[in-house]
Design an enzyme around this catalytic site. Structure first.
Site, PDB file in Angstrom:
ATOM      1  N   GLU A 146     -18.009  -3.429  24.504  1.00 38.54           N
ATOM      2  CA  GLU A 146     -17.243  -4.670  24.565  1.00 38.54           C
ATOM      3  C   GLU A 146     -16.331  -4.635  24.014  1.00 38.54           C
ATOM      4  OE1 GLU A 146     -20.412  -4.700  24.086  1.00 38.54           O
ATOM      5  OE2 GLU A 146     -21.497  -5.490  25.670  1.00 38.54           O
ATOM      6  N   HIS A 177     -29.546 -14.204  25.019  1.00 35.11           N
ATOM      7  CA  HIS A 177     -28.085 -14.299  25.792  1.00 35.11           C
ATOM      8  C   HIS A 177     -27.511 -15.398  26.220  1.00 35.11           C
ATOM      9  CE1 HIS A 177     -29.941 -10.036  26.253  1.00 35.11           C
ATOM     10  NE2 HIS A 177     -29.207  -9.808  27.194  1.00 35.11           N
ATOM     11  N   HIS A 191      -4.022   3.238  -3.501  1.00 29.23           N
ATOM     12  CA  HIS A 191      -4.390   2.873  -2.070  1.00 29.23           C
ATOM     13  C   HIS A 191      -3.508   1.570  -1.970  1.00 29.23           C
ATOM     14  CE1 HIS A 191      -6.155   0.857   1.449  1.00 29.23           C
ATOM     15  NE2 HIS A 191      -6.351   0.024   0.837  1.00 29.23           N
ATOM     16  N   HIS A 212       0.981  -1.278   0.010  1.00 30.68           N
ATOM     17  CA  HIS A 212       0.035  -0.030   0.187  1.00 30.68           C
ATOM     18  C   HIS A 212       0.987   1.314  -0.011  1.00 30.68           C
ATOM     19  CE1 HIS A 212      -2.397  -3.382   1.888  1.00 30.68           C
ATOM     20  NE2 HIS A 212      -3.316  -2.773   1.223  1.00 30.68           N
TER      21      HIS A 212
HETATM   22  C1  LIG Z   1     -11.777  -4.405   9.676  1.00 27.99           C
HETATM   23  C2  LIG Z   1     -11.416  -4.284   8.355  1.00 27.99           C
HETATM   24  N1  LIG Z   1     -12.159  -4.148   7.225  1.00 27.99           N
HETATM   25  C3  LIG Z   1     -11.437  -4.073   6.070  1.00 27.99           C
HETATM   26  C4  LIG Z   1     -10.343  -3.894   5.646  1.00 27.99           C
HETATM   27  C5  LIG Z   1      -9.784  -3.948   4.466  1.00 27.99           C
HETATM   28  N2  LIG Z   1      -9.297  -2.749   4.059  1.00 27.99           N
HETATM   29  C6  LIG Z   1      -8.030  -2.107   4.212  1.00 27.99           C
HETATM   30  S1  LIG Z   1      -7.671  -0.547   3.973  1.00 27.99           S
HETATM   31  C7  LIG Z   1      -9.437  -0.318   3.871  1.00 27.99           C
HETATM   32  C8  LIG Z   1      -9.823   1.114   3.904  1.00 27.99           C
HETATM   33  C9  LIG Z   1      -8.896   2.062   3.040  1.00 27.99           C
HETATM   34  O1  LIG Z   1      -9.433   3.266   3.441  1.00 27.99           O
HETATM   35  P1  LIG Z   1      -8.750   4.377   4.313  1.00 27.99           P
HETATM   36  O2  LIG Z   1      -8.758   3.685   5.597  1.00 27.99           O
HETATM   37  O3  LIG Z   1      -9.012   5.561   4.166  1.00 27.99           O
HETATM   38  O4  LIG Z   1      -7.371   4.125   3.965  1.00 27.99           O
HETATM   39  P2  LIG Z   1      -6.203   4.940   2.761  1.00 27.99           P
HETATM   40  O5  LIG Z   1      -6.666   4.283   1.523  1.00 27.99           O
HETATM   41  O6  LIG Z   1      -6.918   6.333   2.948  1.00 27.99           O
HETATM   42  O7  LIG Z   1      -5.248   4.745   2.918  1.00 27.99           O
HETATM   43  C10 LIG Z   1     -10.033  -1.627   3.851  1.00 27.99           C
HETATM   44  C11 LIG Z   1     -11.585  -1.537   3.699  1.00 27.99           C
HETATM   45  C12 LIG Z   1      -9.403  -3.993   6.853  1.00 27.99           C
HETATM   46  N3  LIG Z   1      -8.210  -3.912   6.807  1.00 27.99           N
HETATM   47  N4  LIG Z   1      -9.920  -4.039   7.958  1.00 27.99           N
END
Ligand SMILES: Cc1ncc(C[n+]2csc(CCOP(=O)(O)OP(=O)(O)O)c2C)c(N)n1
Ligand SMILES: [Mg+2]
Length: 683
Positions: free
Chosen positions: A429, A491, A279, A49
């Site tokens: 939680e 529950h 990304h 990334h």
């Molecule tokens: C709980 C979770 N859901 C999904 C992902 C997969 N995932 C990695 S980064 C991302 C989103 C990217 O957007 P952002 O957080 O704004 O990061 P940017 O692209 O701006 O670096 C997702 C959905 C993850 N790592 N964790």
């Protein structure tokens, strides 16, 4: 403690001009070094990334060169500022920072081996693999919630040990972190506790994987954080002065701070900047070439110009005097305080204190047996454990009276006073479990929680990470079956025990009586490298262990708790509340002339880790094996075999008094005895 250090000190130590800014070009080149390493490493690995490290390079450079208190020569120094990269997908950001700042382990070779087998540069930052990585991140939202726990730990330890503990917790969080529900739990708790040394740098780039954030989100994060009691502001995340001013202000805040840093993802990439295409994939050779031109970065891949590296290394070295001063202050503490602080930070429990406490509880139970719910047995054990183990900090997600996790002497932690040892987490939680991870990672604390076992599902992602990281957190989870009765199937856990047992490196305890409960507490506390769950009942249980044993018998994972003389035709294996029922079933079988033994299985994981010969002996060779647990069968074949019998749940429960539920779902001594007799052809 972490007063802003003149950036000029980072660039040219000899000509340090306190209070003055470095020439913009110096900052820019230092930030570009991060961008270049991120582009190159991702390209080389053919995965990763690059966008986030490139976008946040300016913010991270300001933080690391001017504010963050750290010493690369001693990454574990207790009073370092904690830095959490909550947006773990941007792992190359932290790897680049660690390399540039001079963490010895983070060599250029490691950066070149980004995401490869055996490197310390895993796809997402992993705690314990990489010096300087404070927590494992990647599952979005966890890091920011861990950081809340770290900040609580800092305040709590400062209350106990004074200004030897005085540091900040910085987080880089992304849109994804803030969209995850757990972040709401975390920020609400942080705001409530006025954790003013917690500073979140939000990568406010308006982009996530699917494209523009506006596809799915329109939250005003500034207002959201302010509503939770934070200070919040927005800055241009590519303006080092604006970033520095905001951080300097945050350091003086009386509440936690969010700094929304407006950035452009993939900053510098000619066609991909500002787009989700930067990304999560390599930029490609042409784009990288264009980025080098746009950024004015002429160095070859993985090459850091000597002057830039020198400036970074100087920035890395700037924390050394403060660290040395801290070492002196630690040395000047009185011997006992210092030893206690160091012991706690090492995570070494006092074995003598723990053993004595457990012995005292057991002796008391033998002298005066208690037929009480295991949640009450747990409280009874805690009454002795809490004074003996000062690093234990308990809590509950708004079920204190039901979980029995707060002993009489425990004071609650509050914004005004962090010296207490009990945390009212609120109905949060997931945030609780993640904050507990942060406390353990910070060091000096053994956190334990309270909630209902059915809500382990609400904590699961954080429990999984605790297991992955190999850290000691203890979850007290009560109301562990249909035995909770009238609250009904919403529950009543049915599949949760199996689901928890499926998590590698997690210890799931289900004690059968008061003696087993204190033994399981001892095992959980001793398990320095593993999280534990204690599944406890709401309903009363008879005390089955009435002989004093110095040995912690639950440590075997499973053991014979009742047996006839000579051979048995039936072996009944049971956990928790069903052990007493199994003992009754064995009696019924004896009445029918069928010798039966009962094995209590307080912990599958410890039992299955025993040598095969031990396991064989405990499982025995009775022709009929029956597992009994008021939960689903999954996992039980490891003990009773696929041809073994199982008496438990095949469906969700129901709302009724618990004794009626046990009858309705066929979990009774009679049903167990019947099943055995049928299998033996005697019925
Ligand atoms: C709980 C979770 N859901 C999904 C992902 C997969 N995932 C990695 S980064 C991302 C989103 C990217 O957007 P952002 O957080 O704004 O990061 P940017 O692209 O701006 O670096 C997702 C959905 C993850 N790592 N964790
Ligand atoms: Mg984003």
């Amino acid at each position: 403690m972490s007063a802003p250090v003149s950036p000029s000190a980072a660039v040219a130590p000899a000509a340090a001009r306190p209070g003055q800014d470095a020439p913009a070009i110096a900052h820019e080149r230092m930030a570009n070094a991060i961008r270049a390493l991120a582009m190159d490493a991702v390209e080389h690995a053919k995965s990763g990334h690059p966008g986030m490290p490139m976008g946040m390079a300016d913010v991270a450079t300001v933080l690391f060169t001017r504010f963050l208190k750290f010493d690369p020569a001693d990454p574990a120094s207790p009073d370092r500022d904690r830095f959490v990269l909550s947006a773990g997908h941007g792992s190359m950001l932290i790897y680049a920072l660690l390399h540039l700042a001079g963490y010895e382990a983070m060599t250029l070779d490691q950066i070149k081996r980004f995401r490869q087998m055996g490197s310390i540069t895993a796809g997402h930052p992993e705690y314990g693999h990489t010096p300087g990585v404070e927590t494992t991140t990647g599952p979005l939202g966890q890091g920011i919630a861990n950081a809340v726990g770290m900040a609580i730990a800092e305040r709590h330890l400062a209350a106990a040990f004074g200004d030897i503990v005085d540091h900040k917790t910085y987080v880089i969080a992304s849109d994804g972190d803030l969209m995850e529900g757990i972040s709401q739990e975390a920020i609400a708790l942080a705001g409530h506790l006025k954790l003013n040394k917690l500073i979140v740098l939000f990568d406010d780039n308006g982009i996530s994987i699917d494209g523009a954030l506006s596809l799915a989100d329109s939250v005003d994060q500034i207002k959201r954080f302010e509503a939770a009691g934070w200070a919040a502001s927005r800055v241009d995340g590519h303006d080092p002065q604006a970033i520095a001013s905001a951080i300097a202000k945050a350091q003086e805040s009386d509440r936690p701070t969010l700094i929304a840093c407006k950035t452009r993802i993939g900053f510098g990439a000619p066609t991909k900047e500002g787009k989700s295409s930067s990304h999560g994939s390599p930029l490609g050779a042409d784009e990288i070439k264009g980025a080098r031109e746009k950024l004015g970065w002429n160095a070859a891949p993985f090459e850091i110009p000597a002057d830039v590296l020198a400036a970074w290394r100087a920035a890395g070295a700037r924390g050394r005097p403060a660290h040395e001063d801290w070492n002196k202050r630690l040395a000047a503490l009185d011997g006992a305080t210092r030893a206690e602080f160091e012991r706690r930070m090492r995570g070494e429990i006092s074995t003598a204190a723990l053993d004595a406490a457990v012995r005292a509880v057991k002796q008391s139970l033998i002298a005066t047996p208690k037929d009480i719910a295991s949640r009450s047995s747990s409280e009874f054990a805690l009454e002795t454990l809490i004074p003996a183990i000062p690093e234990m900090v308990g809590g509950s997600a708004d079920l204190t009276g039901s979980n029995n996790t707060r002993t009489k002497s425990m004071k609650a932690i509050s914004a005004a006073d962090f010296s207490g040892r009990f945390i009212h987490y609120g109905v949060r939680e997931h945030g609780m479990a993640a904050a507990m991870n942060g406390m353990t990672l910070h060091g000096g604390i053994i956190p334990y929680s309270g909630t209902f076992l059915v809500f382990s599902d609400y904590c699961r992602p954080s429990i999984r990470l605790a297991a992955l990281m190999g850290i000691r957190v203890i979850h007290v989870m009560t109301h562990d079956s249909i035995g909770l009765g009238e609250d009904g199937p919403t529950h009543q856990p049915v599949e949760q025990l199996a689901a928890l047992r499926a998590i590698p490196n997690l210890l799931v305890f289900r004690p059968a009586d008061a003696v087993e409960t204190v033994e399981c507490w001892q095992l959980a506390l001793q398990a320095k490298d593993r999280p534990s769950v204690l599944a406890l009942t709401r309903q009363n249980l008879p005390q089955l262990r009435n002989r004093f044993d110095e040995e912690n018998i639950c440590a075997r994972g499973a053991y014979e708790i009742a047996a006839p003389d000579g051979r048995s035709d039936v072996s009944i294996f049971a956990t928790g509340s069903e052990v007493a029922l199994a003992v009754d079933a064995a009696r019924l079988l004896a009445d029918e002339g069928v010798p039966a033994r009962v094995v209590s299985v307080p912990c599958f994981e410890l039992f299955l880790a025993q040598p095969e010969a031990v396991r064989r002996m405990v499982i025995g060779d009775a022709p009929v094996k029956i597992g009994v647990e008021a939960a689903v069968r999954q996992g039980w074949d490891a003990i009773v075999g696929s041809d073994g019998l199982f008496v438990g749940m095949n469906s969700f429960g129901a709302s009724a008094p618990y004794k009626e539920l046990y009858k309705k779902f066929g979990i009774t001594a009679e049903a167990v005895a019947d099943a055995a007799l049928r299998k033996l052809g005697k019925k």
